[in-house]
Design an enzyme around this catalytic site. Structure first.
Site, short mmCIF file in Angstrom:
data_model
loop_
_atom_site.label_atom_id
_atom_site.label_comp_id
_atom_site.label_asym_id
_atom_site.label_seq_id
_atom_site.Cartn_x
_atom_site.Cartn_y
_atom_site.Cartn_z
N ARG A 186 10.66 -0.81 -68.56
CA ARG A 186 10.23 -2.46 -68.16
C ARG A 186 8.78 -1.87 -68.32
O ARG A 186 8.61 -1.33 -69.33
CB ARG A 186 10.52 -2.50 -66.68
CG ARG A 186 10.71 -1.73 -65.70
CD ARG A 186 9.87 -0.60 -65.61
NE ARG A 186 9.16 -1.40 -65.25
CZ ARG A 186 7.30 -0.64 -65.86
NH1 ARG A 186 7.10 0.50 -65.70
NH2 ARG A 186 6.10 -1.20 -65.31
N GLY A 187 8.10 -3.83 -67.87
CA GLY A 187 6.51 -3.30 -68.58
C GLY A 187 7.03 -4.03 -70.17
O GLY A 187 7.05 -3.36 -70.89
N ALA A 188 5.72 -5.01 -70.24
CA ALA A 188 6.34 -5.65 -71.00
C ALA A 188 5.72 -4.55 -72.55
O ALA A 188 6.46 -4.88 -73.75
CB ALA A 188 4.90 -7.14 -71.70
N ARG A 196 15.75 -10.29 -71.93
CA ARG A 196 14.37 -10.39 -70.25
C ARG A 196 13.66 -12.14 -70.99
O ARG A 196 12.71 -11.98 -71.81
CB ARG A 196 13.57 -9.16 -70.64
CG ARG A 196 14.28 -8.69 -70.38
CD ARG A 196 13.80 -8.16 -67.98
NE ARG A 196 13.03 -8.68 -67.18
CZ ARG A 196 12.18 -8.11 -66.93
NH1 ARG A 196 12.05 -6.75 -66.67
NH2 ARG A 196 11.36 -8.66 -66.31
N GLN A 242 8.03 -1.87 -58.02
CA GLN A 242 7.74 -1.17 -59.14
C GLN A 242 5.97 -0.68 -58.98
O GLN A 242 5.47 0.93 -59.12
CB GLN A 242 7.45 -1.57 -60.62
CG GLN A 242 8.32 -1.61 -61.12
CD GLN A 242 9.07 -3.82 -60.29
OE1 GLN A 242 8.32 -4.15 -59.52
NE2 GLN A 242 9.59 -4.17 -61.61
N ASP A 253 2.92 -10.01 -68.76
CA ASP A 253 3.68 -9.91 -69.71
C ASP A 253 3.92 -11.00 -70.56
O ASP A 253 4.63 -10.91 -71.74
CB ASP A 253 5.01 -10.26 -69.53
CG ASP A 253 5.65 -9.39 -67.76
OD1 ASP A 253 4.73 -8.93 -67.02
OD2 ASP A 253 6.71 -8.30 -67.81
N ASN A 300 2.04 -13.18 -64.73
CA ASN A 300 2.28 -11.48 -64.71
C ASN A 300 2.89 -11.34 -63.31
O ASN A 300 3.36 -12.07 -62.58
CB ASN A 300 1.22 -10.99 -64.37
CG ASN A 300 1.26 -9.07 -63.62
OD1 ASN A 300 1.87 -9.00 -64.62
ND2 ASN A 300 0.29 -8.39 -62.94
N LYS A 301 3.87 -10.20 -62.93
CA LYS A 301 4.22 -9.94 -62.04
C LYS A 301 4.35 -10.76 -60.76
O LYS A 301 3.20 -10.90 -59.97
CB LYS A 301 4.09 -7.95 -61.49
CG LYS A 301 5.12 -7.77 -60.31
CD LYS A 301 7.25 -8.06 -60.90
CE LYS A 301 7.33 -7.57 -61.82
NZ LYS A 301 8.60 -7.86 -62.42
#
Lengths: 368, 368
Positions: A53-55, A93, A204, A245, A255-256
């Site tokens: 995960r993570g862009a 995603r 996370q 992201d 973002n998250k």
């Protein structure tokens, strides 16, 4: 970065020069396990089930996903196959723009090559994407370090930085985005302390950011996502740095989920709120963050919490249900922080204001 | 309120007319268990270990704690004993003003009585505090219902209400504060839907508010504490109602950690943000919320999450550790929402603006 003395990136080509190794991030922080991706399907699952995960890391994994897809085709390597591979990766995603960016970079290179040259070219390009990501993130770290240095020069005291989710090296190929300046500060012997938002629902922050900081020996405290506002009111936060992201060319930051709330609190308490991003995260086609599709994920991510059992000798990772049986949950995975709440964007080419003109001055190749 | 068809308050005198029954709220939502308090120590532990929580219920439990303390003294019923009992109860939770209020009410009544009359008078007064609490909360419900009715009259559509933590009947003797208007709306056949913040670290939203709403058959979704801002941006929240542990006479609201973040988001999206409170929660001695002491609780509340095991047949409540072994946590339990972010205060005497003059117009007995 080092894990127990061994240098790791988050994604690598295995010794067979075909399959791809990753760290299974769903197992952290309680267990460090690597997984080998052998097929396009493996890559899609690794992305959608968030083993990676993570862009930036999603982008790198998708690039290798194209390689795995093509190398699995044997003889029917048509343009349609390439398009299908690319489309299936992009669908894994919906929010991360790097995914689309990386796949599009692969596709546009490969479509112009004869089919028999595509597999080798794909692996070369995926490796290039990874190497570039490492360089870019190190540059982000160097630019962001200036913010920490300035604060330290002004106060001579430990710099307290709040971050949300994980935008550390685990979110990238190496170095990270939001945490890269913090790793650089450690190297520069600047005392830093990090407030780590646990980042429900997937934690996370608790699982990955805390693990990265603990592994690196950087001072930190875990906090619940509710605490950041209070800590800012109390003067206990000097600087916020988060990842993203997708960021519009006007500076709206997706973002998250929960990032927006921290940005509101930072603005309310005059605390600088910076977003660290490789330019691949910028969506040059979007002017308004409200247009970014927000992924709604499975409600079980909210209803179940994963951790290490505290019971007797078992000490295994397991899930516990936190709500009554009848209760359903909603689970939007991201939110959009409007540019007005963002102090600046830390990119690989420097720090700029969150607006189109400033971004274009750093990335003039995107002017029409 | 009814639990499986049996009417319950959250605290009651047992059949022996001496010991006191409570619901062990640490066991909800997975198990409904009652506990009998027999000593002052039992009452202090029930408060400090949060078997009971919620400002009004803490007050009621403390009142009965005075009874248990006095009735356990046998013959040495001196003024000093009374003072010691009161001080030990007040020390059990530092933030809740109702605790101090209830204990002070007991103390000031009892200190003027001859020692031999104190036990009986204490039990009478504790019962009176409980009955008054029920009446007060029902009034809060009726006043708050107007806000829901107005919204429903304007749109003809389901009214979506966001709440943080638990300020339901489990936080009081009965009815609740923030949820009382919602229970009243249900009785009035107004369609409501509640967004329930899970409220880390102790998850009172997931454990208690969701359980109350599920038990009452009121539509709701659990959300992580990070989600509220996004839902407000998306127009999915019509109204916020929260409780409070202490509100200054100037309208600054101390409530569960994270309330401030939701209030910021409500203000940023022009969504009404109301605080429901019995007037016993008002601290008439404080003009500035920043002076309220904020309880820092054990880091294990952050590091461990409690829930029902999902593993095979066990289905027992257990705790899982969500962070790496080396990671420490910070755990401030409350924050202060400044009056400027509060749309209004819903009290037992009506709704008023969050400022001293408006509060004094409802409660003129507090004018000097």
């Amino acid at each position: 970065m080092q894990v127990n003395g061994t240098p790791y990136r988050c994604i690598w080509l295995e010794a067979d020069q075909r399959s791809v190794g990753i760290i299974d991030q769903t197992k952290l922080p309680h267990s460090f396990e690597t997984v080998t991706l052998r097929t396009l399907h493996d890559a899609i699952i690794a992305i959608s089930d968030m083993l990676v995960r993570g862009a930036p890391l999603i982008g790198a994994t998708a690039a290798y996903g194209v390689c795995l897809g093509l190398s699995g085709l044997s003889d029917k390597n048509t343009d349609t196959c390439l398009e299908t591979i690319c489309a299936s990766l992009i669908a894994a995603r919906p929010t991360a723009v790097n995914l689309r960016w990386a796949v599009e970079r692969m596709r546009s290179l490969l479509i112009n090559l004869p089919p028999e040259k595509r597999v080798q070219a794909a692996y070369q390009e995926a490796a290039r994407i990874c190497d570039e990501d490492v360089q870019i993130n190190e540059s982000i770290g160097e630019h962001g370090l200036q913010l920490i240095q300035e604060r330290y020069a002004a106060t001579g005291d430990t710099v307290h930085i709040l971050t949300h989710c994980n935008a550390g090296w685990l979110a990238t190929v190496d170095w990270g985005t939001a945490l890269s300046p913090i790793f650089k500060a450690q190297q520069a012997d600047i005392p830093v302390h990090v407030w780590v938002d646990e980042t429900r629902p997937r934690n996370q922050g608790a699982h990955l950011t805390a693990w990265e900081l603990a592994s690196a020996g950087i001072a930190h405290h875990l906090i619940v996502d509710n605490s950041g506002g209070h800590l800012m009111q109390q003067g206990k936060v000097d600087l916020c740095i988060v990842g993203t992201d997708r960021t519009t060319c006007t500076g709206d930051v997706c973002n998250k989920i929960g990032t927006y709330l921290k940005a509101l609190a930072a603005a309310d308490n005059d605390i600088p709120f910076y977003v660290a991003l490789p330019s691949s995260t910028i969506d040059w086609t979007l002017e308004d963050g409200a247009e970014i599709p927000i992924e709604e994920r499975d409600q079980e991510e909210v209803l179940l919490v994963s951790g290490l059992s505290e019971r007797d000798e078992m000490h295994q990772v397991q899930q516990v249900r936190i709500a009554p049986e009848q209760t359903r949950a909603a689970n939007p995975a991201f939110d959009v922080t409007p540019a007005r709440l963002v102090s600046g964007l830390i990119t690989e080419r420097g720090i700029c204001a969150p607006n189109k003109e400033s971004l274009l001055s750093l990335f003039p190749e995107h002017r029409e």
